[in-house]
Design an enzyme around this catalytic site. Structure first.
Site, PDB file in Angstrom:
ATOM      1  N   ASP A 192      48.874   4.112   6.413  1.00 52.81           N
ATOM      2  CA  ASP A 192      49.309   3.689   7.755  1.00 52.81           C
ATOM      3  C   ASP A 192      48.078   3.278   8.551  1.00 52.81           C
ATOM      4  OD1 ASP A 192      51.983   4.206   7.157  1.00 52.81           O
ATOM      5  OD2 ASP A 192      51.789   6.306   7.729  1.00 52.81           O
ATOM      6  N   LYS A 213      51.495   4.173  -0.507  1.00 50.66           N
ATOM      7  CA  LYS A 213      52.704   3.848   0.265  1.00 50.66           C
ATOM      8  C   LYS A 213      52.339   2.856   1.362  1.00 50.66           C
ATOM      9  CE  LYS A 213      54.753   6.416   3.575  1.00 50.66           C
ATOM     10  NZ  LYS A 213      55.295   5.554   4.643  1.00 50.66           N
ATOM     11  N   LYS A 239      62.276   1.390   4.724  1.00 52.92           N
ATOM     12  CA  LYS A 239      63.518   2.062   5.142  1.00 52.92           C
ATOM     13  C   LYS A 239      64.598   1.053   5.488  1.00 52.92           C
ATOM     14  CE  LYS A 239      60.982   6.040   6.948  1.00 52.92           C
ATOM     15  NZ  LYS A 239      59.606   5.490   6.835  1.00 52.92           N
ATOM     16  N   PHE A 240      65.017   0.294   4.475  1.00 49.45           N
ATOM     17  CA  PHE A 240      66.018  -0.748   4.708  1.00 49.45           C
ATOM     18  C   PHE A 240      67.313  -0.139   5.260  1.00 49.45           C
ATOM     19  CE2 PHE A 240      63.977  -3.082   0.875  1.00 49.45           C
ATOM     20  CZ  PHE A 240      63.041  -3.688   1.690  1.00 49.45           C
ATOM     21  N   THR A 255      61.561  13.236   8.964  1.00 52.15           N
ATOM     22  CA  THR A 255      60.876  14.525   9.134  1.00 52.15           C
ATOM     23  C   THR A 255      60.370  14.729  10.568  1.00 52.15           C
ATOM     24  OG1 THR A 255      58.987  13.411   8.120  1.00 52.15           O
ATOM     25  CG2 THR A 255      60.207  14.953   6.755  1.00 52.15           C
ATOM     26  N   ARG A 260      51.693  18.947   5.530  1.00 50.15           N
ATOM     27  CA  ARG A 260      50.511  19.302   6.313  1.00 50.15           C
ATOM     28  C   ARG A 260      49.756  20.448   5.644  1.00 50.15           C
ATOM     29  NH1 ARG A 260      51.314  15.102   7.989  1.00 50.15           N
ATOM     30  NH2 ARG A 260      51.535  14.359  10.131  1.00 50.15           N
ATOM     31  N   GLN A 286      55.329  14.849  13.689  1.00 46.88           N
ATOM     32  CA  GLN A 286      56.244  15.434  12.699  1.00 46.88           C
ATOM     33  C   GLN A 286      56.775  16.772  13.203  1.00 46.88           C
ATOM     34  OE1 GLN A 286      57.298  13.778  10.233  1.00 46.88           O
ATOM     35  NE2 GLN A 286      55.703  12.625   9.167  1.00 46.88           N
ATOM     36  N   GLY A 288      49.973  11.130   4.927  1.00 51.18           N
ATOM     37  CA  GLY A 288      49.284  10.074   5.660  1.00 51.18           C
ATOM     38  C   GLY A 288      48.064  10.605   6.380  1.00 51.18           C
ATOM     39  N   ARG A 289      48.241  10.914   7.662  1.00 53.49           N
ATOM     40  CA  ARG A 289      47.090  11.238   8.518  1.00 53.49           C
ATOM     41  C   ARG A 289      46.202  12.363   8.030  1.00 53.49           C
ATOM     42  NH1 ARG A 289      51.089  10.899  13.522  1.00 53.49           N
ATOM     43  NH2 ARG A 289      52.427  11.521  11.760  1.00 53.49           N
TER      44      ARG A 289
HETATM   45  O1  C5P Z   1      50.750  10.787   8.727  1.00 46.61           O
HETATM   46  P1  C5P Z   1      51.926  11.481   8.084  1.00 46.61           P
HETATM   47  O2  C5P Z   1      51.537  12.365   6.919  1.00 46.61           O
HETATM   48  O3  C5P Z   1      52.825  12.164   9.084  1.00 46.61           O
HETATM   49  O4  C5P Z   1      52.747  10.271   7.462  1.00 46.61           O
HETATM   50  C1  C5P Z   1      54.008  10.416   6.894  1.00 46.61           C
HETATM   51  C2  C5P Z   1      54.461   9.099   6.352  1.00 46.61           C
HETATM   52  O5  C5P Z   1      55.729   9.248   5.762  1.00 46.61           O
HETATM   53  C3  C5P Z   1      54.581   8.000   7.397  1.00 46.61           C
HETATM   54  O6  C5P Z   1      54.149   6.790   6.767  1.00 46.61           O
HETATM   55  C4  C5P Z   1      56.045   7.930   7.707  1.00 46.61           C
HETATM   56  O7  C5P Z   1      56.456   6.632   8.036  1.00 46.61           O
HETATM   57  C5  C5P Z   1      56.666   8.365   6.381  1.00 46.61           C
HETATM   58  N1  C5P Z   1      57.970   9.012   6.456  1.00 46.61           N
HETATM   59  C6  C5P Z   1      58.208  10.159   7.181  1.00 46.61           C
HETATM   60  N2  C5P Z   1      59.452  10.727   7.208  1.00 46.61           N
HETATM   61  C7  C5P Z   1      60.446  10.180   6.520  1.00 46.61           C
HETATM   62  C8  C5P Z   1      60.226   9.032   5.758  1.00 46.61           C
HETATM   63  C9  C5P Z   1      58.959   8.476   5.748  1.00 46.61           C
HETATM   64  O8  C5P Z   1      57.278  10.699   7.788  1.00 46.61           O
HETATM   65  N3  C5P Z   1      61.632  10.747   6.495  1.00 46.61           N
END
Ligand code: C5P
Length: 236
Positions: A15, A37, A66-67, A124, A182, A191, A211-212
């Site tokens: 991201d 991703k 996420k279509f 989430t 996390r 989240q 991600g982060r």
């Molecule tokens: O940075 P972080 O770990 O929160 O990133 C989570 C990733 O997962 C983001 O790219 C977010 O768009 C994706 N995602 C999510 N929850 C979902 C589906 C996808 O957080 N249910």
């Protein structure tokens, strides 16, 4: 403990606001993280060419757009993603039976490798009571959607680690992909239903999306290795 179909795998959520930043991070993580991703932020900045570049680097590519649209539109988008070499993609379970079946038929009809289809259950980022118009708890709603996902032709669902055990128990063969991961001490940010890598693996997750905690780490490779080790030791 729920059974995973294979050794659980890590996907890094790239991201990032720029293609070269994403490629630089991917180069660092190559050989440690098997999946990249690409979500709506990076895809919108970088375009579909990035998907092929990541494939060429040896990554499995997960397109997370996420279509959610009418069945024909989603089916055509699935074909486009498959043509770009995507190995996995997401669509919303809430798109319903006809949308999900159209996506599954489109994926089955591709000439090359069929992408895996994962249905988003409850984001989430939703805390209990935050889903507009839905009285059910995230756990109950995610499970209800997951029960439909297999019969509708999907390979798995996106859920939080908190729902994975019940989904795996109720839907044999369905894979669980869990964001909201996390490592201990990482900030949750936006989240809400978060879990550590070890607990999510113990709950039955087949894939973790991070991600982060990786992208914002001072040393992303060290953090990816730490998460990979935590996943391996939790997967007994
Ligand atoms: O940075 P972080 O770990 O929160 O990133 C989570 C990733 O997962 C983001 O790219 C977010 O768009 C994706 N995602 C999510 N929850 C979902 C589906 C996808 O957080 N249910």
């Amino acid at each position: 403990m729920p059974t995973q179909q294979h050794r659980p795998q890590l996907a890094v959520a790239l991201d990032l606001p720029e293609k070269q930043l994403a490629l630089a991070l991917a180069r660092q993580l190559r050989g440690t993280v098997p999946w990249c991703k690409v979500g709506m932020e990076l895809f919108t900045y970088a375009g579909p060419g990035l998907l092929e570049e990541l494939s060429a680097m040896g990554f499995s590519v997960f397109l997370d757009l996420k279509f959610y649209d009418i069945p024909n539109t989603v089916a055509q988008a699935v074909k486009a993603a498959a043509a770009a070499g995507v190995n996995m993609l997401t669509l919303h379970c809430q798109g319903g039976e006809r949308m999900c079946r159209a996506a599954a038929e489109a994926a089955a009809g591709v000439s090359g490798q069929r992408p895996l289809l994962f249905g988003v259950t409850v984001l989430t980022s939703f805390a209990p009571g935050e889903m507009p118009g839905i009285e059910a708890s995230p756990a109950d709603f995610a499970l209800a959607l997951a029960r439909q996902a297999g019969p509708w032709g999907l390979d798995g669902v996106v859920c939080s680690g908190h729902e994975a055990t019940a989904i795996k128990a109720s839907c044999p063969g369905l894979r669980c992909l869990c964001p909201g991961i996390r490592p201990a001490g990482s900030a949750a940010g936006d989240q809400r239903r978060v879990m550590t890598p070890a607990l999510a693996i113990a709950a039955g997750a087949d894939y973790l999306v991070v991600g982060r905690p990786i992208t914002a780490a001072p040393d992303p490779l060290a953090m990816a290795r730490q998460i990979t080790e935590e996943m391996a030791s939790a997967h007994t």
